[in-house]
Design a protein around this motif. Structure first.
Motif, short mmCIF file in Angstrom:
data_model
loop_
_atom_site.label_atom_id
_atom_site.label_comp_id
_atom_site.label_asym_id
_atom_site.label_seq_id
_atom_site.Cartn_x
_atom_site.Cartn_y
_atom_site.Cartn_z
N GLN A 58 0.84 -1.19 0.00
CA GLN A 58 0.00 0.00 0.00
C GLN A 58 0.88 1.24 0.00
O GLN A 58 1.97 1.24 0.57
N VAL A 59 0.40 2.29 -0.67
CA VAL A 59 1.16 3.55 -0.72
C VAL A 59 0.29 4.68 -0.17
O VAL A 59 -0.93 4.63 -0.20
N SER A 60 0.96 5.69 0.35
CA SER A 60 0.26 6.86 0.89
C SER A 60 1.24 8.03 0.94
O SER A 60 2.46 7.83 1.01
N ALA A 61 0.71 9.24 0.91
CA ALA A 61 1.56 10.43 0.94
C ALA A 61 2.01 10.72 2.39
O ALA A 61 1.26 10.51 3.33
N PRO A 62 3.23 11.18 2.58
CA PRO A 62 3.67 11.61 3.91
C PRO A 62 2.76 12.72 4.44
O PRO A 62 2.19 13.50 3.67
N LEU A 313 7.37 16.37 8.56
CA LEU A 313 6.90 15.38 7.59
C LEU A 313 7.07 14.00 8.21
O LEU A 313 8.15 13.65 8.70
N THR A 314 6.01 13.19 8.20
CA THR A 314 6.07 11.88 8.86
C THR A 314 5.49 10.79 7.98
O THR A 314 4.66 11.06 7.10
N THR A 344 16.64 10.89 6.45
CA THR A 344 17.11 11.18 7.81
C THR A 344 15.90 11.12 8.72
O THR A 344 14.90 11.78 8.46
N THR A 345 15.97 10.29 9.75
CA THR A 345 14.83 10.14 10.64
C THR A 345 14.99 11.03 11.87
O THR A 345 16.10 11.39 12.26
N GLY A 346 13.83 11.35 12.47
CA GLY A 346 13.83 12.19 13.67
C GLY A 346 12.95 11.59 14.75
O GLY A 346 13.02 10.39 15.04
N ALA A 347 12.09 12.42 15.31
CA ALA A 347 11.25 12.00 16.43
C ALA A 347 10.23 10.95 15.99
O ALA A 347 9.80 10.92 14.84
N GLN A 354 9.36 10.86 12.00
CA GLN A 354 9.74 12.04 11.23
C GLN A 354 10.82 11.66 10.23
O GLN A 354 11.80 11.00 10.56
N VAL A 355 10.63 12.06 8.95
CA VAL A 355 11.60 11.77 7.90
C VAL A 355 11.88 13.04 7.10
O VAL A 355 11.03 13.92 6.99
N SER A 356 13.08 13.09 6.53
CA SER A 356 13.42 14.22 5.66
C SER A 356 14.37 13.75 4.57
O SER A 356 15.25 12.93 4.81
#
Length: 377
Positions: A58-62, A313-314, A344-347, A354-356
């Motif tokens: 399955q796909v979905s937008a952040p 963005l998550t 790069t992951t975050g919280a 969180q991704v960037s």
């Protein structure tokens, strides 16, 4: 000639053996490379519609979500000092009964035990005697006041009657307060219900932590009888290292789990202490969102405080593939094509990470289910 033949035969077998060993090692290395997700996994993965269906892809937008940096701390449940109560016997006495044991839940006004003391009798006697004397003194004062109005008596007699009535009022009030200390109400006290025994009652709803006497114990004046706890304002006392204290402020949310309990409770910070302890920690006072009077002070806990709130963005946690220090997601790049994008992951908050990445935004279509299957290709 025979020796030459044997030499060539040995050389041929040696070459065949090396060839087989190299093949085995090559096969072994190939199996290792595909045993799980690795940073070297394919950059582009192509799946047919049937393959996508079989792995549940399955796909979905952040999504832009409010995320927090989690701070994990330890603490203990406590109640404020005013909720810890010790009941004493102001005049002392002998315990005639105790109806409680440590751990009992109690209600406001519930009988905890009883004391008897001859001084109780004398105190009631003094009070009732004073009440009778006061009635007589007030009657005499009123009589002297009437005579003074008619100029029949000396003013000195009126003043003496007035002073005597005032002294008796003071004594009545003093005795009334002393009787209140031992739990005897003067509003219903008469000569017919003088008692040698007083009842010890609970001042609030709570539970018993300690019983320090038993039936027959002679209690000294002001001796302690029982310890009680009012759990109506039980709170979490958290210990935070001094370097992390600046991240905290009143109102921040936290979740906690008590020792020996799987249930997760929530709360918020009420006060951040200003003093740094000898262990280099700061006390943080937290209130539970849903008070629970069944909780007991002293239970240890682990709390996770939500610090540094920000929008980011998550993607769902399961969309992120990790290998060592590396992390990536798969983005749909045309029909049946999925491109690996290093992020790069975050919280991590509430199941989202969180991704960037420079090529990732809210218009990207990220694989949110089945990403592990893509990583295996």
């Amino acid at each position: 000639m025979l020796r030459l033949f044997i030499f060539f035969l040995t050389a041929i077998f040696g070459l065949l053996s090396c060839s087989q060993r190299n093949d085995a090692e090559s096969e072994h290395g190939h199996s290792h490379d595909h045993s799980g997700p690795a940073i070297g996994a394919s950059t582009i993965v192509v799946l047919t519609a049937e393959q996508q269906k079989s792995v549940g892809l399955q796909v979905s937008a952040p999504e832009l979500r409010r995320v927090f940096t989690s701070l994990r701390v330890h603490g203990v449940l406590e109640v404020p000092p005013q909720n810890l109560v010790s009941i004493h016997a102001p005049l002392g006495g002998v315990v005639t009964s105790m109806t409680i044991i440590p751990g009992d839940h109690i209600r406001k006004g519930q009988t905890l035990g009883a004391l008897e003391n001859p001084d109780f009798i004398a105190l009631q006697e003094d009070y009732l005697t004073t009440v009778a004397q006061l009635e007589l003194a007030e009657a005499e004062y009123n009589r002297q006041k009437s005579l003074q109005a008619d100029n029949v008596n000396a003013r000195k007699n009126l003043e003496q009657a007035q002073a005597q009535a005032a002294v008796l009022r003071i004594r009545k009030r003093s005795l009334s307060e002393r009787l209140a200390l031992i739990g005897i109400s003067t509003s219903q006290l008469t000569a017919d219900n003088i008692t040698r025994q007083v009842t010890i009652r609970s001042p609030f709803d709570g539970y018993v932590t300690a019983v320090l006497v038993n039936t027959g114990t002679a209690v000294e004046p002001n001796g302690k009888i029982v310890d009680l706890v009012d759990p109506s304002h039980i709170h979490a006392e958290l210990q935070v290292f001094e370097r992390e204290a600046p991240l905290l402020q009143p109102g921040q949310q936290f979740s906690l789990q008590l020792s020996g309990e799987q249930k997760t409770r929530t709360g918020h910070i009420y006060l951040v202490g200003a003093e740094i302890g000898t262990d280099k920690t700061v006390s943080v006072h937290g209130h539970l969102d849903v008070p629970d009077k069944t909780l007991r002070p002293g239970r240890t806990l682990v709390a996770t405080i939500e610090t540094n709130p920000h929008d980011a963005l998550t993607v769902p946690d399961e969309a992120v593939i990790r290998s060592g220090e590396h992390a990536w997601v798969y983005v749909q790049d045309g029909s049946g094509r999925f491109r690996k994008v290093v992020v790069t992951t975050g919280a991590q908050t509430a199941g989202y990470t969180q991704v960037s990445a420079s090529t990732l935004d809210t218009s990207s279509m990220v694989v949110v289910k089945g990403a592990q299957a893509l990583a295996a290709h």
